[in-house]
Design an enzyme around this catalytic site. Structure first.
Site, mmCIF file in Angstrom:
data_model
loop_
_atom_site.group_PDB
_atom_site.id
_atom_site.type_symbol
_atom_site.label_atom_id
_atom_site.label_comp_id
_atom_site.label_asym_id
_atom_site.label_seq_id
_atom_site.Cartn_x
_atom_site.Cartn_y
_atom_site.Cartn_z
ATOM 1 N N GLY A 247 3.791 55.850 26.029
ATOM 2 C CA GLY A 247 2.824 56.053 24.967
ATOM 3 C C GLY A 247 2.499 54.832 24.135
ATOM 4 C CG ASN B 66 -2.750 52.102 26.004
ATOM 5 O OD1 ASN B 66 -3.579 51.275 25.614
ATOM 6 N ND2 ASN B 66 -2.137 51.999 27.166
ATOM 7 C CG LEU C 240 0.901 59.710 34.901
ATOM 8 C CD1 LEU C 240 2.234 59.309 35.508
ATOM 9 C CD2 LEU C 240 -0.158 58.634 35.160
ATOM 10 C CB ILE D 6 -8.734 66.316 32.518
ATOM 11 C CG1 ILE D 6 -7.830 65.289 31.843
ATOM 12 C CG2 ILE D 6 -9.479 67.166 31.495
ATOM 13 C CD1 ILE D 6 -6.763 65.875 30.930
ATOM 14 C CG ASN E 177 -8.048 57.666 31.988
ATOM 15 O OD1 ASN E 177 -6.938 57.880 31.512
ATOM 16 N ND2 ASN E 177 -8.234 57.033 33.154
ATOM 17 C CG HIS F 87 -7.571 53.047 36.122
ATOM 18 N ND1 HIS F 87 -6.663 53.914 36.697
ATOM 19 C CD2 HIS F 87 -7.812 52.073 37.029
ATOM 20 C CE1 HIS F 87 -6.381 53.469 37.915
ATOM 21 N NE2 HIS F 87 -7.054 52.369 38.145
ATOM 22 C CG ASP G 6 -9.117 56.709 37.924
ATOM 23 O OD1 ASP G 6 -8.214 56.478 38.739
ATOM 24 O OD2 ASP G 6 -8.917 57.062 36.751
ATOM 25 C CD GLU H 34 -3.498 49.397 29.990
ATOM 26 O OE1 GLU H 34 -3.347 50.543 29.541
ATOM 27 O OE2 GLU H 34 -2.883 48.962 30.985
HETATM 28 N N1 LIG Z 1 -10.440 64.955 35.567
HETATM 29 C C1 LIG Z 1 -9.784 63.786 35.376
HETATM 30 N N2 LIG Z 1 -8.475 63.799 35.050
HETATM 31 C C2 LIG Z 1 -7.815 62.622 34.848
HETATM 32 C C3 LIG Z 1 -8.472 61.389 34.991
HETATM 33 C C4 LIG Z 1 -9.870 61.410 35.333
HETATM 34 O O1 LIG Z 1 -10.537 60.347 35.435
HETATM 35 N N3 LIG Z 1 -10.474 62.609 35.516
HETATM 36 N N4 LIG Z 1 -7.777 60.194 34.827
HETATM 37 C C5 LIG Z 1 -6.338 60.313 34.966
HETATM 38 C C6 LIG Z 1 -5.593 59.047 34.700
HETATM 39 N N5 LIG Z 1 -5.451 58.339 35.978
HETATM 40 C C7 LIG Z 1 -6.033 57.125 36.096
HETATM 41 O O2 LIG Z 1 -6.509 56.520 35.120
HETATM 42 C C8 LIG Z 1 -4.741 58.901 37.068
HETATM 43 C C9 LIG Z 1 -3.584 59.626 36.814
HETATM 44 C C10 LIG Z 1 -2.873 60.195 37.866
HETATM 45 C C11 LIG Z 1 -3.302 60.052 39.175
HETATM 46 C C12 LIG Z 1 -2.550 60.696 40.283
HETATM 47 O O3 LIG Z 1 -2.758 60.401 41.451
HETATM 48 N N6 LIG Z 1 -1.624 61.603 39.916
HETATM 49 C C13 LIG Z 1 -0.771 62.250 40.920
HETATM 50 C C14 LIG Z 1 0.377 62.976 40.216
HETATM 51 C C15 LIG Z 1 1.258 61.952 39.500
HETATM 52 C C16 LIG Z 1 2.434 62.639 38.836
HETATM 53 O O4 LIG Z 1 2.387 63.850 38.623
HETATM 54 O O5 LIG Z 1 3.423 61.904 38.529
HETATM 55 C C17 LIG Z 1 -1.548 63.295 41.713
HETATM 56 O O6 LIG Z 1 -2.496 63.880 41.168
HETATM 57 O O7 LIG Z 1 -1.132 63.511 42.852
HETATM 58 C C18 LIG Z 1 -4.433 59.314 39.450
HETATM 59 C C19 LIG Z 1 -5.146 58.718 38.388
HETATM 60 C C20 LIG Z 1 -5.790 61.449 34.130
HETATM 61 N N7 LIG Z 1 -6.515 62.651 34.470
HETATM 62 N N1 LIG Z 2 -4.150 55.858 36.235
HETATM 63 C C1 LIG Z 2 -3.549 56.070 34.957
HETATM 64 C C2 LIG Z 2 -2.655 54.921 34.601
HETATM 65 O O1 LIG Z 2 -2.062 54.286 35.457
HETATM 66 N N2 LIG Z 2 -2.579 54.660 33.288
HETATM 67 C C3 LIG Z 2 -1.782 53.563 32.820
HETATM 68 O O2 LIG Z 2 -0.503 54.043 32.449
HETATM 69 C C4 LIG Z 2 0.024 53.137 31.476
HETATM 70 C C5 LIG Z 2 0.527 53.970 30.325
HETATM 71 O O3 LIG Z 2 1.216 53.140 29.440
HETATM 72 P P1 LIG Z 2 1.567 53.703 27.952
HETATM 73 O O4 LIG Z 2 2.163 55.083 28.154
HETATM 74 O O5 LIG Z 2 2.550 52.712 27.429
HETATM 75 O O6 LIG Z 2 0.274 53.754 27.170
HETATM 76 C C6 LIG Z 2 -1.133 52.219 31.033
HETATM 77 O O7 LIG Z 2 -1.029 50.967 31.640
HETATM 78 C C7 LIG Z 2 -2.344 52.952 31.551
HETATM 79 O O8 LIG Z 2 -3.436 52.100 31.859
#
Ligand SMILES: Nc1nc2c(c(=O)[nH]1)N[C@@H](CN(C=O)c1ccc(C(=O)N[C@@H](CCC(=O)O)C(=O)O)cc1)CN2
Ligand SMILES: NCC(=O)N[C@@H]1O[C@H](COP(=O)([O-])[O-])[C@@H](O)[C@H]1O
Length: 304
Positions: free
Chosen positions: A101, A103, A179, A182, A196, A198, A239, A268
């Protein structure tokens, strides 16, 4: 400034020609008194020379006095307007995290320090003991568990989450290391209001499976010379939402994923605070082709 310069011209000792006087008086001073002094001045100009001279001397004194009163009145009006300038309503933020957390902490601290015209009113997480949840607890910020899973049976369903965010009167939803996907229910409930961050320059190195160090490993393996954070609108897929802001950092020849992650994370924190500040000041504008831009705070005519 224009009003002041109008009045500074009007208040000089020189008598302003009637055509200019009428324009200045009508457009720059709403008070009828200065109009009457203009009216009085033109009436005395058609009388006998002596009376006219005495009258015009007297009238010059009157018009200067009138002008002074008008300037005072106009400056009162302007200062009153500045005092009563409608301030932008302070925005209410929900932040979603799954990990440390950092960010979230940057955004919260910026809200507390006044750099962001908003407040974090609720934290949402899928990991009740993660660093972000512990920080929120220390700061008295309510923590909500989402989504409901077999490991977290007490967590909220999608519909419950929407209702909770409504009850907190949330304006914007900020994902910060969250992660999970949504759900469409939340996306429909908060159109153009979910963001979000990334840790790569989308659309490169994004999508399912690209999170945390996995992203930086892929960037290094690709040979890319630059990386950096992207802040984007959230849509139904990982994304793929409209990009709102990016920053660039170099990828060094011997970078480990951890070193690159740390370099990107510094940017970030700065970028998310900057973008959140813009959101809370209603400075997001949409180009006619659908690309969102940020309006410069210093120069509103400029966008980036
Ligand atoms: N509807 C959306 N939901 C989320 C988005 C988005 O753009 N649209 N962004 C993500 C954040 N993210 C990248 O920025 C991201 C997070 C997680 C994954 C992923 O592959 N997760 C795995 C599970 C990981 C786990 O449970 O430890 C999966 O789905 O298999 C990809 C991108 C947040 N939500
Ligand atoms: N695809 C999603 C992803 O990889 N997000 C990344 O997780 C980290 C969270 O750090 P934080 O918990 O210290 O903010 C950040 O680097 C963010 O960009």
């Amino acid at each position: 400034m224009e009003t002041q310069s109008l009045f500074s011209g009007f208040c000089s000792n020189s008598v302003i020609p009637s055509s200019k006087t009428s324009r200045n008086l009508l457009c720059s001073s709403p008070s009828s008194q200065s109009y009457s002094s203009y009216f009085l001045q033109s009436k005395y100009r058609v009388s006998f020379r002596r009376q006219c001279f005495l009258a015009s001397q007297r009238l010059r004194a009157v018009s200067r006095l009138e002008c002074k009163k008008s300037v005072e009145k106009v400056s009162d009006v302007i200062s009153g307007m500045e005092d009563s300038k409608p301030s932008v309503k302070r925005k209410r933020l929900a932040v979603f995290v799954s990990g440390g957390g950092s960010n979230f902490r940057s955004i919260h601290q910026a809200c507390v320090e006044g750099a962001v015209n908003g407040d974090v009113v609720v934290l949402v997480t899928n990991k009740h003991a993660c660093g972000g949840a512990l920080y929120a607890g220390d700061k008295g910020i309510p923590v909500v568990l989402f989504p409901k899973t077999k490991d977290e049976p007490d967590a909220l369903s999608s519909d419950d989450l929407v209702n909770v965010l409504r009850r907190f009167e949330v304006d914007f939803v900020l994902l910060a290391g969250y992660l999970k996907l949504i759900p469409v229910e939340l996306i429909r409930a908060y159109p153009r209001s979910i963001f979000n961050i990334h840790p790569s320059l989308l659309p490169a190195f994004g999508g399912k499976g690209y999170y945390g160090l996995k992203v930086h490993k892929a960037v290094i393996a690709s040979g890319a010379r630059y990386s950096g954070p992207t802040i984007h609108f959230v849509d139904e897929h990982y994304d793929t939402g409209r990009i709102l802001a990016q920053r660039v950092v170099p990828v060094l020849a011997n970078d480990s994923p951890e070193e690159l992650a740390a370099r990107v994370l510094v940017e970030e924190h700065k970028l998310y605070v900057e973008v959140t500040a813009a959101l809370c000041e209603d400075r997001i504008v949409w180009r006619e082709d659908g690309v969102p831009l940020i309006q410069s705070k210093e120069n509103p005519e400029e966008c980036y």
